[in-house]
Design a protein around this motif. Sequence first.
Motif, mmCIF file in Angstrom:
data_model
loop_
_atom_site.group_PDB
_atom_site.id
_atom_site.type_symbol
_atom_site.label_atom_id
_atom_site.label_comp_id
_atom_site.label_asym_id
_atom_site.label_seq_id
_atom_site.Cartn_x
_atom_site.Cartn_y
_atom_site.Cartn_z
ATOM 1 N N VAL A 1 -45.861 -3.867 52.392
ATOM 2 C CA VAL A 1 -45.913 -5.142 52.225
ATOM 3 C C VAL A 1 -47.211 -5.520 51.507
ATOM 4 O O VAL A 1 -47.687 -6.586 50.577
ATOM 5 C CB VAL A 1 -45.811 -5.592 53.899
ATOM 6 N N LEU A 2 -48.488 -4.784 51.675
ATOM 7 C CA LEU A 2 -49.843 -4.856 50.884
ATOM 8 C C LEU A 2 -49.142 -4.416 49.367
ATOM 9 O O LEU A 2 -50.175 -5.145 48.606
ATOM 10 C CB LEU A 2 -50.752 -3.538 51.361
ATOM 11 N N VAL A 3 -48.798 -3.590 49.249
ATOM 12 C CA VAL A 3 -48.258 -3.048 47.776
ATOM 13 C C VAL A 3 -47.462 -4.585 46.918
ATOM 14 O O VAL A 3 -48.374 -5.180 46.013
ATOM 15 C CB VAL A 3 -47.199 -1.694 47.428
ATOM 16 N N SER A 4 -46.987 -5.374 47.145
ATOM 17 C CA SER A 4 -46.697 -6.738 47.102
ATOM 18 C C SER A 4 -47.222 -7.773 47.278
ATOM 19 O O SER A 4 -47.155 -8.957 46.370
ATOM 20 C CB SER A 4 -45.154 -7.294 48.212
ATOM 21 N N ALA A 5 -48.745 -7.711 47.644
ATOM 22 C CA ALA A 5 -49.242 -8.875 47.797
ATOM 23 C C ALA A 5 -50.709 -8.035 46.651
ATOM 24 O O ALA A 5 -51.332 -8.626 46.401
ATOM 25 C CB ALA A 5 -50.147 -9.124 48.738
ATOM 26 N N GLY A 6 -50.458 -7.734 46.301
ATOM 27 C CA GLY A 6 -50.750 -6.291 45.214
ATOM 28 C C GLY A 6 -52.783 -5.890 45.702
ATOM 29 O O GLY A 6 -53.494 -6.163 45.433
ATOM 30 N N VAL A 7 -52.803 -5.559 46.953
ATOM 31 C CA VAL A 7 -54.003 -5.165 47.660
ATOM 32 C C VAL A 7 -54.890 -4.711 46.688
ATOM 33 O O VAL A 7 -56.461 -4.587 46.966
ATOM 34 C CB VAL A 7 -53.275 -4.827 49.358
ATOM 35 N N SER A 8 -54.004 -3.681 46.339
ATOM 36 C CA SER A 8 -55.308 -2.867 45.298
ATOM 37 C C SER A 8 -56.106 -3.843 44.319
ATOM 38 O O SER A 8 -57.205 -2.863 43.741
ATOM 39 C CB SER A 8 -54.219 -1.505 44.725
ATOM 40 N N ARG A 9 -55.709 -4.572 43.875
ATOM 41 C CA ARG A 9 -56.652 -4.867 42.861
ATOM 42 C C ARG A 9 -57.877 -6.077 43.817
ATOM 43 O O ARG A 9 -58.512 -6.738 43.278
ATOM 44 C CB ARG A 9 -56.402 -5.868 41.723
ATOM 45 N N VAL B 1 -54.954 1.326 56.459
ATOM 46 C CA VAL B 1 -54.929 1.097 54.857
ATOM 47 C C VAL B 1 -54.865 0.584 54.148
ATOM 48 O O VAL B 1 -55.146 1.364 52.632
ATOM 49 C CB VAL B 1 -53.264 0.570 55.449
ATOM 50 N N ALA B 2 -55.536 -0.651 54.129
ATOM 51 C CA ALA B 2 -56.389 -1.372 53.156
ATOM 52 C C ALA B 2 -57.773 -0.238 52.658
ATOM 53 O O ALA B 2 -57.422 -0.140 51.336
ATOM 54 C CB ALA B 2 -56.761 -2.476 53.055
ATOM 55 N N LYS B 3 -58.115 0.127 53.351
ATOM 56 C CA LYS B 3 -59.152 1.130 52.805
ATOM 57 C C LYS B 3 -58.730 2.218 52.051
ATOM 58 O O LYS B 3 -59.748 2.628 51.011
ATOM 59 C CB LYS B 3 -60.100 1.231 53.987
ATOM 60 N N HIS B 4 -58.476 3.251 53.202
ATOM 61 C CA HIS B 4 -57.316 4.193 52.611
ATOM 62 C C HIS B 4 -56.532 4.424 51.892
ATOM 63 O O HIS B 4 -56.431 5.619 51.199
ATOM 64 C CB HIS B 4 -57.299 5.512 53.852
ATOM 65 N N GLN B 5 -55.737 3.596 51.910
ATOM 66 C CA GLN B 5 -54.857 3.852 50.765
ATOM 67 C C GLN B 5 -55.152 2.893 49.072
ATOM 68 O O GLN B 5 -54.441 3.530 48.500
ATOM 69 C CB GLN B 5 -53.135 3.647 51.400
ATOM 70 N N PHE B 6 -55.564 1.942 49.362
ATOM 71 C CA PHE B 6 -56.124 1.139 48.402
ATOM 72 C C PHE B 6 -57.283 0.980 48.362
ATOM 73 O O PHE B 6 -57.618 -0.131 46.687
ATOM 74 C CB PHE B 6 -55.054 -0.221 48.472
ATOM 75 N N ASN B 7 -58.003 1.964 48.762
ATOM 76 C CA ASN B 7 -59.449 1.309 48.391
ATOM 77 C C ASN B 7 -59.953 0.745 47.927
ATOM 78 O O ASN B 7 -60.882 -0.060 47.778
ATOM 79 C CB ASN B 7 -59.749 2.245 47.271
ATOM 80 N N VAL B 8 -59.197 -0.613 48.835
ATOM 81 C CA VAL B 8 -60.160 -2.122 48.843
ATOM 82 C C VAL B 8 -61.661 -1.719 49.976
ATOM 83 O O VAL B 8 -61.812 -0.956 50.687
ATOM 84 C CB VAL B 8 -59.529 -3.469 50.472
ATOM 85 N N GLY B 9 -62.497 -3.078 49.123
ATOM 86 C CA GLY B 9 -64.135 -2.304 48.984
ATOM 87 C C GLY B 9 -64.907 -2.307 50.246
ATOM 88 O O GLY B 9 -65.316 -2.759 50.729
ATOM 89 N N ARG B 10 -64.098 -3.987 50.766
ATOM 90 C CA ARG B 10 -63.921 -4.820 51.735
ATOM 91 C C ARG B 10 -63.257 -4.684 52.726
ATOM 92 O O ARG B 10 -62.344 -5.975 52.409
ATOM 93 C CB ARG B 10 -65.123 -5.593 51.463
ATOM 94 N N THR B 11 -63.354 -4.072 54.214
ATOM 95 C CA THR B 11 -62.491 -5.025 55.076
ATOM 96 C C THR B 11 -62.987 -5.350 56.416
ATOM 97 O O THR B 11 -64.208 -5.356 56.879
ATOM 98 C CB THR B 11 -61.240 -3.686 55.618
ATOM 99 N N ILE B 12 -62.356 -6.697 56.790
ATOM 100 C CA ILE B 12 -63.248 -7.205 58.216
ATOM 101 C C ILE B 12 -61.995 -7.848 58.753
ATOM 102 O O ILE B 12 -60.900 -8.477 58.634
ATOM 103 C CB ILE B 12 -63.825 -9.348 57.635
ATOM 104 N N GLN C 1 -48.892 7.755 58.385
ATOM 105 C CA GLN C 1 -48.304 9.012 58.668
ATOM 106 C C GLN C 1 -49.540 9.908 58.335
ATOM 107 O O GLN C 1 -50.124 10.410 58.593
ATOM 108 C CB GLN C 1 -46.855 10.050 59.069
ATOM 109 N N LYS C 2 -49.485 10.306 57.119
ATOM 110 C CA LYS C 2 -50.193 10.958 56.154
ATOM 111 C C LYS C 2 -51.385 10.654 56.128
ATOM 112 O O LYS C 2 -52.078 11.022 56.756
ATOM 113 C CB LYS C 2 -49.508 10.464 54.835
ATOM 114 N N MET C 3 -51.770 9.067 55.849
ATOM 115 C CA MET C 3 -52.827 8.660 56.113
ATOM 116 C C MET C 3 -53.267 9.438 57.540
ATOM 117 O O MET C 3 -55.234 9.500 56.945
ATOM 118 C CB MET C 3 -53.558 7.236 56.329
ATOM 119 N N TYR C 4 -52.685 9.041 58.360
ATOM 120 C CA TYR C 4 -53.769 9.002 60.005
ATOM 121 C C TYR C 4 -54.007 10.776 59.942
ATOM 122 O O TYR C 4 -54.562 11.234 60.525
ATOM 123 C CB TYR C 4 -52.964 8.435 60.842
#
Lengths: 218, 136
Positions: free
Chosen positions: A57-65, A85-96, B108-111
């Motif tokens: 779902v985050l991919v479809s929102a283009g979260v990586s940019r 998920v945003a931080k660790h999978q997509f390297n989003v700089g700032r999460t709130i 699962q991989k991430m955690y």
Amino acid sequence: MYIVVIGAGQIGYHLTRALLNAEHEVALIELDSKKVRDLEKELGNIIIRGDGSESRVLVSAGVSRADVLIATTGNDEENLGACQVAKHQFNVGRTIARFSDPDNETLFQILGVDVVVSSTQIILAGIEDELPVGVQAHYLPIRGNREIIRIEIPPRSLLVNNVLESVSLPPDTVVTAVIDREGQLKSLDAIIESHDEVIAMTTSDNTEALREILTGEG
Amino acid sequence: MKFLIMGCGRIGATVATSLWEEGHQVTVLDLDPDNFSRLPSDMRDEPGVTLVGDGTVSEDMIRAGIHGADVFVAVDLRDSRNALAAQKAKHIFHVPRVVCRIGDPSRQKMYGELGLVAVSPTDATSQMILGAVRSE
């Protein structure tokens, strides 16, 4: 900036509108299809239906940019999940993340959510404006168990007619601004007057000590 | 050993029952008391084995004895609840071993990379089904 907002409840919806008005690019993700249908008429294709803590779902929102992800749902676990998920999978700089259970504040900070916001705390800060001088308002929890607080100097404080340098502040404390009763910013080495507001960053363990130092009558 | 298990669905109940039959001390937390009917009646009747409560809430975790637990197992249906409970058990209550069920394979991989023992029933079940299909 490109900002992804999770949750189209009252907070997420009004936040999205405010961000759009400020000319940011926004995507709003909401799980409830009825809410999505209702808001599509107004917001068009920036609203996306789905679980905001799910990668696809985050991919479809283009979260990586995205520059920022803001998780506003009423569920602490979903907000934490989305931020991680945003931080660790997509390297989003700032999460709130918004949180409701006060016990979760420390955990969210340990886990690297950049800003944690509790509506309870914001309301408390608002009430504290109405309380007598010398009361500290907690504004913003920061990583490393730090927070920004505001303390108003009461008329009988020892600090009145002295400079900040004349007292020793607790360790790990930085005074960032002094504002006089008319709302003017003062120089940090200016003489302190009663009803000045001191804005400082300190650790949670030191807030009480800092309050004592700034408001103590000796 | 003392095991604290959040979620008494099919997986939670099966894991809890096996550990209890092996002679371990087991407490199962679930918000819905009806779910405890999945446990054998003599296990259910033992004091301290079942507790109605929310395994993501500190107060209920403490009531369930998390301070003395050797292992925390989060097997609720929702990934986010399991992740929150497991990370709380690990980082706030310092439970020595924490295991959680995460259905979304990418999470699962991430955690796993974040230091949790995360098990994905999606991957495990898919592999079994693929194995069964291919052996035809």
